[in-house]
Design an enzyme around this catalytic site. Sequence first.
Site, short mmCIF file in Angstrom:
data_model
loop_
_atom_site.label_atom_id
_atom_site.label_comp_id
_atom_site.label_asym_id
_atom_site.label_seq_id
_atom_site.Cartn_x
_atom_site.Cartn_y
_atom_site.Cartn_z
N GLU A 182 4.47 -2.06 5.55
CA GLU A 182 5.07 -3.39 5.46
C GLU A 182 5.50 -3.72 4.05
OE1 GLU A 182 2.32 -6.08 7.33
OE2 GLU A 182 2.75 -5.26 9.32
N HIS A 217 1.28 2.42 -1.81
CA HIS A 217 -0.12 1.98 -1.92
C HIS A 217 -1.00 2.83 -1.03
CE1 HIS A 217 1.89 -0.45 1.17
NE2 HIS A 217 0.75 -0.48 1.81
N HIS A 271 -4.43 2.70 1.03
CA HIS A 271 -5.51 1.88 1.59
C HIS A 271 -6.81 2.67 1.54
CE1 HIS A 271 -3.06 -1.16 3.95
NE2 HIS A 271 -2.14 -0.21 3.83
#
Length: 121
Positions: free
Chosen positions: A103, A108, A110
């Site tokens: 999104e 990135h 997680h």
Amino acid sequence: MSSAADPACIFCKIIEGKIPSRKVHEDEELLVFHDIHPWAPVHFLMVPKAHVPSLAQVGPEHEALLGRMLTLAPKLALQEGCRPYPDGGYRVVINTGAEGGQEVRHLHVHVMGGPRPWLKG
Ligand code: AMP
Ligand code: ZN
């Protein structure tokens, strides 16, 4: 491909301090902060300070950065309360592209862990 901060990017704004975050770790290349909608008791995001849109744009110039992110993840997971391997552990996820569930278009990682059940994942 990496570039200077993208003014439309929420993670660039977090890196620049324009949007607050709950910081886990910061160094010259990386910012790590808690996910605002955690799926698990421990859920933080590791982001390069350079605006790289996703894993699809990484090249040889990012090998050291990605290596650092993956070697730092276990240390920060334990620091943030994940129990040790093998009974504890954590999930490390890099969503990439729309069909990959990405999104926010700033690379990135997680890191999710802690006792189950989790909200998702
Ligand atoms: P992804 O679907 O892989 O792009 O994940 C983006 C993640 O960023 C989601 O888990 C969001 O909850 C998280 N997120 C979005 N905005 C913020 C924010 N301002 N601070 C912390 N996490 C955020
Ligand atoms: Zn960005």
